[in-house]
Design an enzyme around this catalytic site. Structure first.
Site, PDB file in Angstrom:
ATOM      1  N   HIS A   1      37.209  68.447  -0.602  1.00 52.83           N
ATOM      2  CA  HIS A   1      38.139  69.482  -0.131  1.00 52.83           C
ATOM      3  C   HIS A   1      39.334  69.612  -1.068  1.00 52.83           C
ATOM      4  O   HIS A   1      40.072  70.589  -0.979  1.00 52.83           O
ATOM      5  CB  HIS A   1      38.579  69.216   1.314  1.00 52.83           C
ATOM      6  CG  HIS A   1      39.364  67.955   1.523  1.00 52.83           C
ATOM      7  ND1 HIS A   1      38.792  66.787   1.974  1.00 52.83           N
ATOM      8  CD2 HIS A   1      40.678  67.681   1.371  1.00 52.83           C
ATOM      9  CE1 HIS A   1      39.715  65.859   2.088  1.00 52.83           C
ATOM     10  NE2 HIS A   1      40.877  66.376   1.726  1.00 52.83           N
TER      11      HIS A   1
ATOM     12  N   ASP B   1      31.725  66.048   1.555  1.00 54.50           N
ATOM     13  CA  ASP B   1      33.126  66.069   1.141  1.00 54.50           C
ATOM     14  C   ASP B   1      33.334  65.160  -0.060  1.00 54.50           C
ATOM     15  O   ASP B   1      33.897  64.067   0.047  1.00 54.50           O
ATOM     16  CB  ASP B   1      34.055  65.662   2.292  1.00 54.50           C
ATOM     17  CG  ASP B   1      35.519  66.001   1.998  1.00 54.50           C
ATOM     18  OD1 ASP B   1      35.788  66.587   0.927  1.00 54.50           O
ATOM     19  OD2 ASP B   1      36.375  65.676   2.831  1.00 54.50           O
TER      20      ASP B   1
ATOM     21  N   SER C   1      43.749  61.930   0.703  1.00 56.64           N
ATOM     22  CA  SER C   1      42.431  62.524   0.472  1.00 56.64           C
ATOM     23  C   SER C   1      41.735  61.862  -0.710  1.00 56.64           C
ATOM     24  O   SER C   1      42.293  61.763  -1.803  1.00 56.64           O
ATOM     25  CB  SER C   1      42.566  64.017   0.193  1.00 56.64           C
ATOM     26  OG  SER C   1      42.969  64.710   1.333  1.00 56.64           O
TER      27      SER C   1
END
Length: 309
Positions: A156, A186, A265
């Protein structure tokens, strides 16, 4: 890495406005409509999982819970009682195979999590921060393919960033995004184009450097650590979890009892000297609880033929 083969999986999501929480909803972490009657076959549980997917409610995550023999559906604070009823109706005669759990905050990719006054510093940090235009993420693991070095991080993030840097002023160039898979999966791959940047096969755990010698599949109950300046411990709570986010559905994640914060992330998780996964999704309420969902690293290595370095 333009010649690396990989299939990008996308899920169609029906956009909908977030509905305010009904006053009668139960407190975070509590079960909603727990049923003790009946057992369900593997085929029935598979059908029940598919029903949750078909219901397509953003802010939900689901997996088969071996302890109860049912499909555990975790719903965040944006999911209304009406939407829960919609999921039950979609499951039809298998509604009894669903067990609902209210979790605090809002399920978002770690890139979207918002800092509060009490969260000026993230609770969890990746091994090293990496930067793109308007983006700060975490480097997961270093890897190689045909003699070329790459690093793995969250898809992402790589979806939105084409060029990565070592510093927030964007002066020390690392290299470009060469592959990205999100939603569905992801993960993303960045090529090292700057030969002066060290890229050891280690992860940071506080003041220690942990040598990563291989990788492993997650299993329920497995303890692991989250790489970063404040290395933290966590435990795998569930595997093969699907999460419905505002911009798509991600499948095949594992869930843990650790929280996430902005810029986490792609953060690396590992057990012993073995790579485990990359941070994908977290709850926005790290101050009250910790729930995160992780992309298993083995899937990434297989998709692109990478070897950890």
């Amino acid at each position: 890495m333009g010649n690396l083969p990989a299939t990008r999986v996308r899920s169609t999501v029906i956009a909908g406005a977030l509905v305010a929480l009904a006053a009668a909803l139960l407190t975070p972490g509590s079960a909603i409509g727990r049923s003790t009657a009946g057992t369900f076959s593997t085929a029935e549980l598979k059908t029940a999982r598919e029903a949750v997917l078909e219901a397509d409610v953003t802010g939900t995550a689901w997996n088969v819970d071996p302890a109860t023999g049912r499909v555990l559906v975790s719903v965040d604070e944006t999911v209304s009682a009406r939407e829960i009823r919609h999921i039950r109706r979609t499951a039809g005669e298998l509604a009894g195979a669903l067990e609902f759990e209210r979790i605090p905050g809002e399920l978002e990719t770690a890139a979207e999590l918002r800092e509060t006054a009490d969260e000026a510093e993230p609770f969890v940090k990746g091994g090293e921060y990496i930067y793109g235009i308007d983006t700060k993420a975490s480097l997961g693991f270093n890897a190689a393919y045909n003699g070329q070095d790459y690093f793995i991080t969250a898809g992402h993030c790589t979806n939105d960033v084409s060029r990565w840097y070592l510093d927030p002023s964007l002066t020390t160039y690392i290299g470009p995004t060469v592959a990205s898979s999100y939603p569905g999966n992801d993960y993303g791959i960045v090529r090292y184009d700057n030969s002066t940047i060290p890229r050891p096969g280690t992860v940071r755990c506080g003041q220690n450097e942990i040598d990563i010698t291989g990788s492993v599949e997650p299993r329920v109950g497995m303890p692991f650590s989250i790489a970063g300046y404040n290395c933290r411990a966590a435990t795998v709570q569930a595997v093969n979890v699907s999460v419905n986010l505002a911009d798509g559905i991600v499948h095949g994640l594992f869930r843990s009892n650790a929280c996430a914060a902005p810029s986490d992330s792609g953060a690396a998780s590992f057990t012993g000297n073995l790579a485990l996964g990359l941070l994908s999704v977290g709850s926005a309420t790290c101050t009250t609880s910790g729930i995160t969902y992780w992309q298993p690293v083995n899937e990434v290595l297989t998709a692109y033929g990478l070897t950890l370095t």
